[in-house]
Design a protein around this motif. Structure first.
Motif, PDB file in Angstrom:
ATOM      1  N   HIS A  20      -9.489  -1.379   6.960  1.00 53.28           N
ATOM      2  CA  HIS A  20      -8.810  -0.388   6.566  1.00 53.28           C
ATOM      3  C   HIS A  20      -8.264  -0.510   5.644  1.00 53.28           C
ATOM      4  CE1 HIS A  20      -7.567   4.360   7.676  1.00 53.28           C
ATOM      5  NE2 HIS A  20      -7.055   3.857   7.072  1.00 53.28           N
ATOM      6  N   THR A  21      -7.772  -1.737   5.238  1.00 49.99           N
ATOM      7  CA  THR A  21      -6.627  -2.186   4.288  1.00 49.99           C
ATOM      8  C   THR A  21      -7.698  -1.871   2.776  1.00 49.99           C
ATOM      9  OG1 THR A  21      -5.004  -3.020   5.765  1.00 49.99           O
ATOM     10  CG2 THR A  21      -5.186  -3.257   3.690  1.00 49.99           C
ATOM     11  N   HIS A  22      -8.770  -3.307   3.539  1.00 53.33           N
ATOM     12  CA  HIS A  22      -9.667  -3.693   2.300  1.00 53.33           C
ATOM     13  C   HIS A  22     -10.193  -2.633   1.499  1.00 53.33           C
ATOM     14  CE1 HIS A  22     -13.687  -5.089   1.278  1.00 53.33           C
ATOM     15  NE2 HIS A  22     -12.899  -6.130   0.677  1.00 53.33           N
ATOM     16  N   GLU A  23     -10.549  -1.535   2.312  1.00 53.82           N
ATOM     17  CA  GLU A  23     -11.444  -0.404   2.316  1.00 53.82           C
ATOM     18  C   GLU A  23     -10.638   0.683   1.204  1.00 53.82           C
ATOM     19  OE1 GLU A  23     -14.732   1.833   1.757  1.00 53.82           O
ATOM     20  OE2 GLU A  23     -14.838   0.360   2.897  1.00 53.82           O
ATOM     21  N   GLN A  24      -9.744   0.690   1.344  1.00 48.19           N
ATOM     22  CA  GLN A  24      -8.397   1.410   0.449  1.00 48.19           C
ATOM     23  C   GLN A  24      -8.628   0.544  -0.753  1.00 48.19           C
ATOM     24  OE1 GLN A  24      -5.274   1.616   3.343  1.00 48.19           O
ATOM     25  NE2 GLN A  24      -5.396   3.170   4.252  1.00 48.19           N
ATOM     26  N   ALA A  25      -7.896  -0.732  -0.151  1.00 48.75           N
ATOM     27  CA  ALA A  25      -7.514  -1.272  -1.435  1.00 48.75           C
ATOM     28  C   ALA A  25      -8.892  -1.381  -2.563  1.00 48.75           C
ATOM     29  CB  ALA A  25      -7.786  -2.912  -1.542  1.00 48.75           C
ATOM     30  N   SER A  26      -9.702  -1.347  -2.115  1.00 48.23           N
ATOM     31  CA  SER A  26     -11.290  -1.720  -2.439  1.00 48.23           C
ATOM     32  C   SER A  26     -11.300  -0.269  -3.834  1.00 48.23           C
ATOM     33  CB  SER A  26     -12.417  -1.989  -2.070  1.00 48.23           C
ATOM     34  OG  SER A  26     -13.874  -1.293  -2.732  1.00 48.23           O
TER      35      SER A  26
END
Length: 68
Positions: A33-39
């Motif tokens: 989830h965090t990776h998706e937001q940062a991406s």
């Protein structure tokens, strides 16, 4: 070192992996989830349409189309 301390160290050093999207555990889900937001944020950029110049002055992006 106790087993609990060892587990904490393993969790603390864990980073995102592409297969985290397919896992059900809380850590993998959170990392995905965090990776998706940062991406998304990195890809989107800013909405003001300016490029940050290293010399401190922002450069506005042109909104004009391409002239042939």
């Amino acid at each position: 070192m106790t087993k609990k301390n060892q587990q904490s160290l393993e969790l603390a050093g864990r980073t995102y992996r592409p297969d985290d999207y397919n896992k059900e555990d809380q850590l993998s889900s959170g990392l995905a989830h965090t990776h998706e937001q940062a991406s998304d944020t990195y890809t989107e950029g800013t909405i003001d349409g300016k490029i940050e110049n290293v010399n401190g002055k922002d450069i506005p992006l042109s909104r004009d189309g391409y002239d042939k």
